[in-house]
Design a protein around this motif. Sequence first.
Motif, short mmCIF file in Angstrom:
data_model
loop_
_atom_site.label_atom_id
_atom_site.label_comp_id
_atom_site.label_asym_id
_atom_site.label_seq_id
_atom_site.Cartn_x
_atom_site.Cartn_y
_atom_site.Cartn_z
N LEU A 188 13.51 15.01 -63.85
CA LEU A 188 12.57 14.01 -63.32
C LEU A 188 11.14 14.38 -63.69
N ARG A 189 10.81 15.68 -63.57
CA ARG A 189 9.49 16.15 -63.98
C ARG A 189 9.26 15.85 -65.47
N ASN A 190 10.28 16.14 -66.28
CA ASN A 190 10.13 15.89 -67.72
C ASN A 190 9.96 14.39 -68.01
N GLY A 191 10.48 13.58 -67.10
CA GLY A 191 10.32 12.13 -67.23
C GLY A 191 9.00 11.65 -66.64
N GLY A 192 8.16 12.56 -66.14
CA GLY A 192 6.82 12.18 -65.71
C GLY A 192 6.58 12.19 -64.21
N LYS A 193 7.61 12.46 -63.40
CA LYS A 193 7.39 12.49 -61.95
C LYS A 193 6.60 13.73 -61.56
N THR A 194 5.89 13.62 -60.46
CA THR A 194 5.20 14.77 -59.87
C THR A 194 5.96 15.14 -58.61
N ILE A 195 6.34 16.40 -58.53
CA ILE A 195 7.28 16.81 -57.48
C ILE A 195 6.68 17.94 -56.66
N LEU A 196 6.66 17.77 -55.34
CA LEU A 196 6.28 18.86 -54.43
C LEU A 196 7.53 19.20 -53.64
N ILE A 197 7.88 20.47 -53.65
CA ILE A 197 9.14 20.86 -53.02
C ILE A 197 8.88 22.08 -52.14
N SER A 198 9.22 21.96 -50.86
CA SER A 198 9.17 23.15 -50.02
C SER A 198 10.50 23.86 -50.18
N ILE A 199 10.44 25.16 -50.36
CA ILE A 199 11.66 25.87 -50.75
C ILE A 199 11.64 27.30 -50.22
N HIS A 200 12.76 27.72 -49.65
CA HIS A 200 12.88 29.09 -49.14
C HIS A 200 13.41 30.05 -50.19
N ASP A 201 14.18 29.52 -51.14
CA ASP A 201 14.80 30.38 -52.15
C ASP A 201 13.75 30.75 -53.19
N LEU A 202 13.21 31.96 -53.07
CA LEU A 202 12.07 32.35 -53.91
C LEU A 202 12.47 32.51 -55.37
N GLU A 203 13.73 32.87 -55.59
CA GLU A 203 14.19 33.03 -56.97
C GLU A 203 14.22 31.67 -57.69
N LEU A 204 14.73 30.66 -56.97
CA LEU A 204 14.72 29.30 -57.55
C LEU A 204 13.28 28.83 -57.76
N ALA A 205 12.43 29.14 -56.79
CA ALA A 205 11.02 28.72 -56.90
C ALA A 205 10.39 29.34 -58.14
N ARG A 206 10.65 30.63 -58.34
CA ARG A 206 10.04 31.31 -59.49
C ARG A 206 10.54 30.72 -60.80
N ARG A 207 11.82 30.34 -60.80
CA ARG A 207 12.42 29.88 -62.05
C ARG A 207 12.03 28.44 -62.39
N TYR A 208 11.94 27.59 -61.38
CA TYR A 208 11.82 26.15 -61.67
C TYR A 208 10.44 25.55 -61.41
N CYS A 209 9.60 26.23 -60.63
CA CYS A 209 8.33 25.59 -60.26
C CYS A 209 7.23 25.95 -61.27
N ASP A 210 6.36 24.99 -61.54
CA ASP A 210 5.23 25.22 -62.44
C ASP A 210 4.08 25.87 -61.70
#
Length: 257
Positions: A188-210
């Motif tokens: 979705l991000r690559n398609g142009g959406k802007t995404i704000l995600i609250s997330i507890h899994d820090l490993e996923l956050a590190r891997r996927y968040c800009d």
Amino acid sequence: MNHPPLLKIENLHFAIGRQPILRDICAGFAAGGIHGIIGPNGSGKSTLLKNLCRIWQPQTGRVLIDGQDYQRIGRKALSRLVTLVQQDTRVDFSISVTDFIAMGRHPHLQRLQGLRQRDLDIVEDALQLTETVELRDRWVNELSGGEGQLVNIARALATEAPLILLDEPTSALDIRHKLDIMKLLTALRNGGKTILISIHDLELARRYCDTITMLDQGGVYFHGPTLEAFAQERIKEVFHVDVEEMPSDRGVSLLFY
Ligand SMILES: Nc1ncnc2c1ncn2[C@@H]1O[C@H](COP(=O)(O)OP(=O)(O)OP(=O)(O)O)[C@@H](O)[C@H]1O
């Protein structure tokens, strides 16, 4: 990412009764990014997301969406700009998956207006994108947590809002469904959406968040590029644990101790 911020928060304060919950929040979020909101339990992540779509309203400060103060935007128009995927996906009434996703079209319809062909096409696209076509005739309140989360995201997509807020969309999911959601958000991000995600899994956050916005006790402790966020001393100060980055061929995993 060199886009101007789609979402800007200026000196936002929010209290419930006399209890201050968010204090002096300042942050900008570029269009076309996945922006992670992290922080310990009770640090204000959900409250911030609710303030960004005007479910709750700040007592002072401003929220600008595409340069416009959101207080000046009508409710329906705001729903076409920003949508929130809440943590709890359960509904206590029987509604089919297709009809539930179609509710995302309401901001585009006049009162009592039925769905047009364009609306049906958009609902169809949302089913396809989230790979929920097979669920279309099921009752929403009978779905598993993972299925429900995908359907919730499909409803958000049906709004066509450029800004999607997600409150811990992965917390109740098994590892495969967590990865599925993060890959979907990446698409979705690559398609142009802007995404704000609250997330507890820090490993996923590190891997996927800009970018990462790290909250601590209702304030912004860090706001910037993801790689800088996970510096040992920051994690230690906010989460009170040590972290070690473990590089491998597939990326970096985090060891907490
Ligand atoms: N409806 C409410 N009434 C009173 N206080 C509330 C309400 N909702 C949240 N709070 C308080 O606001 C603070 C922030 O809560 P919030 O749910 O935003 O944190 P969070 O970072 O999302 O937490 P978690 O990671 O546990 O989901 C907490 O102290 C919480 O007790």
